[in-house]
Scaffold this active site. Structure first.
Site, PDB file in Angstrom:
ATOM      1  N   TYR A  56     -10.583   3.694  -6.138  1.00  0.00           N
ATOM      2  CA  TYR A  56     -10.591   4.888  -5.307  1.00  0.00           C
ATOM      3  C   TYR A  56     -12.006   5.472  -5.214  1.00  0.00           C
ATOM      4  CZ  TYR A  56      -5.550   4.651  -6.286  1.00  0.00           C
ATOM      5  OH  TYR A  56      -4.240   4.228  -6.424  1.00  0.00           O
ATOM      6  N   HIS A 141      -3.224  -3.307 -11.159  1.00  0.00           N
ATOM      7  CA  HIS A 141      -3.337  -2.744  -9.816  1.00  0.00           C
ATOM      8  C   HIS A 141      -3.296  -3.835  -8.739  1.00  0.00           C
ATOM      9  CE1 HIS A 141      -5.590   0.434  -7.151  1.00  0.00           C
ATOM     10  NE2 HIS A 141      -4.315   0.300  -6.822  1.00  0.00           N
TER      11      HIS A 141
END
Length: 330
Positions: A56, A141
């Site tokens: 992110y 992830h």
């Protein structure tokens, strides 16, 4: 907020989680002060679970979240981050990272790595960016194209780190349900972060993953309850899974909104409450970029949703028969 223990461990999370992708400049910039104010508003609203990832904003989300939490009692909040993408610095900065969804300078490149060494390196770097000495939850992830390495190398490494007390809980985070279901069957994970596959518009997680998680005592955190915007405001041009919503889904979302309005319930409130109808669901995670969004999300979760609303959605075929729905919350 109500809390639940994940798996057989000791990590407890609240029913509403702060998704920090947005304060990593997801799609558009967020000012430093605005990011801090979003975390502060979430804290004031009672949120104590904060989720981030190196992906992110090329680490920006982790740095901002760590800065915003600094000085708060460490035992009062839970932080999750993710492994699978290593950030490697570039010698020259050429352009931005918008191709990957983030309005930040392209200072690093992402390299997929689900090796044991990659897991340890990623966690060390996340601890540094967050300014913490431990991470409560670590998710694998998006290992879509790296399933075997994630299963045979990354997961065992996380399992050992959990045994050593470096991390508190192990999970997998994806926007599909089949691979997390495999991890529930074949490993001792504590939690699944499922994005977009258990919402008023998409119940893909219900067929296998959610019943399996409930049977194994694995907690499930539901992300993407608004399906990237369509269930927040179903208007022409709204997005579903980060692309323009198809006409049939837009029409269905507007039907959902009409039913909600007949019962005096904002569609956002119904979308937030819906996942809690399933016993495996421990928390709902909402991406938040401002103090106003944090306050609104908390208010929507407090908004009463009558049982009659769920009954009408089922009667009209807007929810499949047998879909579990929450009891009335007052």
């Amino acid at each position: 907020m109500r809390q639940r223990t994940l798996g057989s461990g000791t990590v407890r999370i609240g029913e509403l989680a702060f998704g920090a992708a947005a304060i990593g400049n997801l799609f558009t910039p967020v000012a430093e002060a605005e990011a801090g104010a979003a975390v502060e508003a979430a804290w004031q609203a009672g949120m104590r679970y904060f989720d981030t990832a190196p992906h992110y904003g090329l680490g920006l989300s982790e740095r901002r979240l760590g800065a915003a939490l600094r000085g708060r009692p460490r035992e009062e909040y839970v932080v999750s981050t993710k492994v699978g993408r290593i950030l490697e610095p570039l010698t020259t900065v050429d352009g931005d990272d918008l191709a990957n969804g983030f309005a930040v300078p392209a200072t690093h490149r992402r390299r997929w790595d689900f090796s044991a060494d990659g897991v340890r390196r990623s966690i060390e770097e996340s601890l540094h960016r967050l300014g913490l000495d431990r991470i409560d939850i670590v998710y694998l992830h998006d290992p879509d194209d790296h399933a075997e390495q994630a299963l045979t190398q990354a997961y065992p490494a996380l399992h050992r780190l959990r045994e050593e007390g470096v991390i508190g809980a192990v999970g997998i985070g994806m926007n599909r349900a089949d691979l997390p279901a495999r991890f529930v069957r074949e490993t001792d994970i504590d939690v699944v972060l499922l994005a977009g596959r258990y919402s008023l518009l998409d119940q893909g997680g219900l067929a296998d993953l959610l019943p399996l998680a409930a049977a194994h005592g694995v907690g499930v955190v539901i992300g993407g309850v608004f399906n990237s915007g369509l269930l927040a405001d179903p208007k022409p041009g709204a997005t579903f899974d980060y692309a323009a919503a198809p006409a049939h889904l837009l029409a269905r979302a507007r039907e959902l909104k009409a039913v909600c309005e007949r019962h005096g319930v904002p569609l956002r409130a119904a979308a937030l409450h819906f996942p809690f109808g399933h016993p495996a669901v421990a928390s709902v995670l909402v991406g938040t970029r401002s103090a106003a969004e944090a306050a609104d999300t908390a208010a929507m979760l407090r908004h009463p949703v009558p049982a009659e609303l769920w009954a009408e959605l089922t009667e009209l075929g807007l929810l499949p028969p047998g879909t579990p729905t929450p009891e009335e919350v007052g």
